[in-house]
Design an enzyme around this catalytic site. Structure first.
Site, PDB file in Angstrom:
ATOM      1  N   HIS A 171      27.296  47.605  50.354  1.00  0.00           N
ATOM      2  CA  HIS A 171      28.046  48.775  49.964  1.00  0.00           C
ATOM      3  C   HIS A 171      27.772  49.155  48.514  1.00  0.00           C
ATOM      4  CE1 HIS A 171      31.035  45.531  49.673  1.00  0.00           C
ATOM      5  NE2 HIS A 171      31.345  46.347  48.952  1.00  0.00           N
TER       6      HIS A 171
ATOM      7  N   HIS B 232      29.858  51.112  45.546  1.00  0.00           N
ATOM      8  CA  HIS B 232      31.136  51.537  45.124  1.00  0.00           C
ATOM      9  C   HIS B 232      30.740  52.825  44.359  1.00  0.00           C
ATOM     10  CE1 HIS B 232      33.817  47.976  45.947  1.00  0.00           C
ATOM     11  NE2 HIS B 232      32.552  47.381  45.780  1.00  0.00           N
TER      12      HIS B 232
ATOM     13  N   GLY C 179      31.656  38.949  43.060  1.00  0.00           N
ATOM     14  CA  GLY C 179      33.265  39.272  43.774  1.00  0.00           C
ATOM     15  C   GLY C 179      32.787  40.069  45.014  1.00  0.00           C
ATOM     16  N   GLN C 180      31.760  39.943  45.799  1.00  0.00           N
ATOM     17  CA  GLN C 180      31.526  40.844  47.083  1.00  0.00           C
ATOM     18  C   GLN C 180      32.492  39.950  48.218  1.00  0.00           C
ATOM     19  OE1 GLN C 180      27.564  40.791  48.669  1.00  0.00           O
ATOM     20  NE2 GLN C 180      28.171  42.159  50.431  1.00  0.00           N
TER      21      GLN C 180
ATOM     22  N   ILE D  57      40.309  51.349  50.058  1.00  0.00           N
ATOM     23  CA  ILE D  57      41.727  51.324  50.556  1.00  0.00           C
ATOM     24  C   ILE D  57      42.512  50.811  49.088  1.00  0.00           C
ATOM     25  CG2 ILE D  57      41.750  48.599  51.201  1.00  0.00           C
ATOM     26  CD1 ILE D  57      43.344  49.820  53.956  1.00  0.00           C
TER      27      ILE D  57
HETATM   28  P1  5GP Z   1      33.454  44.263  47.509  1.00  0.00           P
HETATM   29  O1  5GP Z   1      34.219  43.257  46.828  1.00  0.00           O
HETATM   30  O2  5GP Z   1      32.874  43.609  48.894  1.00  0.00           O
HETATM   31  O3  5GP Z   1      32.281  44.722  46.727  1.00  0.00           O
HETATM   32  O4  5GP Z   1      34.245  45.657  47.928  1.00  0.00           O
HETATM   33  C1  5GP Z   1      34.881  45.654  49.034  1.00  0.00           C
HETATM   34  C2  5GP Z   1      35.642  46.683  48.938  1.00  0.00           C
HETATM   35  O5  5GP Z   1      36.258  47.271  50.368  1.00  0.00           O
HETATM   36  C3  5GP Z   1      36.977  46.626  48.070  1.00  0.00           C
HETATM   37  O6  5GP Z   1      37.127  47.544  46.862  1.00  0.00           O
HETATM   38  C4  5GP Z   1      38.184  46.728  49.179  1.00  0.00           C
HETATM   39  O7  5GP Z   1      39.465  47.321  48.521  1.00  0.00           O
HETATM   40  C5  5GP Z   1      37.328  47.649  50.372  1.00  0.00           C
HETATM   41  N1  5GP Z   1      38.183  47.323  51.318  1.00  0.00           N
HETATM   42  C6  5GP Z   1      38.457  46.331  52.118  1.00  0.00           C
HETATM   43  N2  5GP Z   1      38.891  46.521  53.199  1.00  0.00           N
HETATM   44  C7  5GP Z   1      39.079  47.765  53.366  1.00  0.00           C
HETATM   45  C8  5GP Z   1      39.500  48.749  54.569  1.00  0.00           C
HETATM   46  O8  5GP Z   1      39.984  48.371  55.488  1.00  0.00           O
HETATM   47  N3  5GP Z   1      39.584  50.194  54.428  1.00  0.00           N
HETATM   48  C9  5GP Z   1      38.918  50.652  53.237  1.00  0.00           C
HETATM   49  N4  5GP Z   1      38.790  51.966  53.159  1.00  0.00           N
HETATM   50  N5  5GP Z   1      38.604  49.830  52.166  1.00  0.00           N
HETATM   51  C10 5GP Z   1      38.699  48.458  52.336  1.00  0.00           C
END
Ligand code: 5GP
Length: 114
Positions: free
Chosen positions: A100, A102, A93-94, A31
């Protein structure tokens, strides 16, 4: 524990731009993309981070990586390449405690990351 945002996306309780799904994983567009193309490859099983995976999860983790090239190709990234990133834990920064990958590309990416 309450469901993470990714569990809710997987359950189709909230919408997402899903680009691939099978019995083990769901992939959808991030998103808040950090590059022209930014997708997330997420296991259906809610493993919070790598430390929470167990021996039975080998095939799921392998599947996430093995499917990345096809998902990248579907997004037009096969020719010039892409980066796969796992933010695992606080210092990485999770934000979402559901493992997941990226999948990022569409421009030349800086290295090392900040
Ligand atoms: P992290 O920081 O945990 O590695 O990454 C989480 C990712 O999830 C971030 O890049 C963030 O933009 C994405 N994200 C968070 N909430 C949502 C959502 O509701 N929908 C989508 N498609 N991505 C999300």
């Amino acid at each position: 524990m309450s469901k993470t945002i990714f569990e809710r996306i997987i359950a189709k309780e909230i919408p997402a731009d899903v680009i691939y799904e099978d019995e083990h994983i769901v992939a959808f567009m991030d998103i808040k993309p950090v590059a022209p193309t930014h997708a997330l490859i997420v296991p259906r099983k809610p493993i919070a981070r790598l430390e929470d995976a167990n021996a039975a999860d080998h095939s799921i983790l392998g599947h996430m990586l093995m499917k990345a090239p096809a998902i990248a190709a579907q997004l037009g990234l096969a020719e010039y390449g892409y980066r796969l990133v796992i933010n695992n834990g606080r210092d990485a920064g999770q934000e979402v405690p559901h493992l997941h990958i990226h999948l990022i590309g569409g421009r030349k990416l800086a290295w090392p990351p900040g």
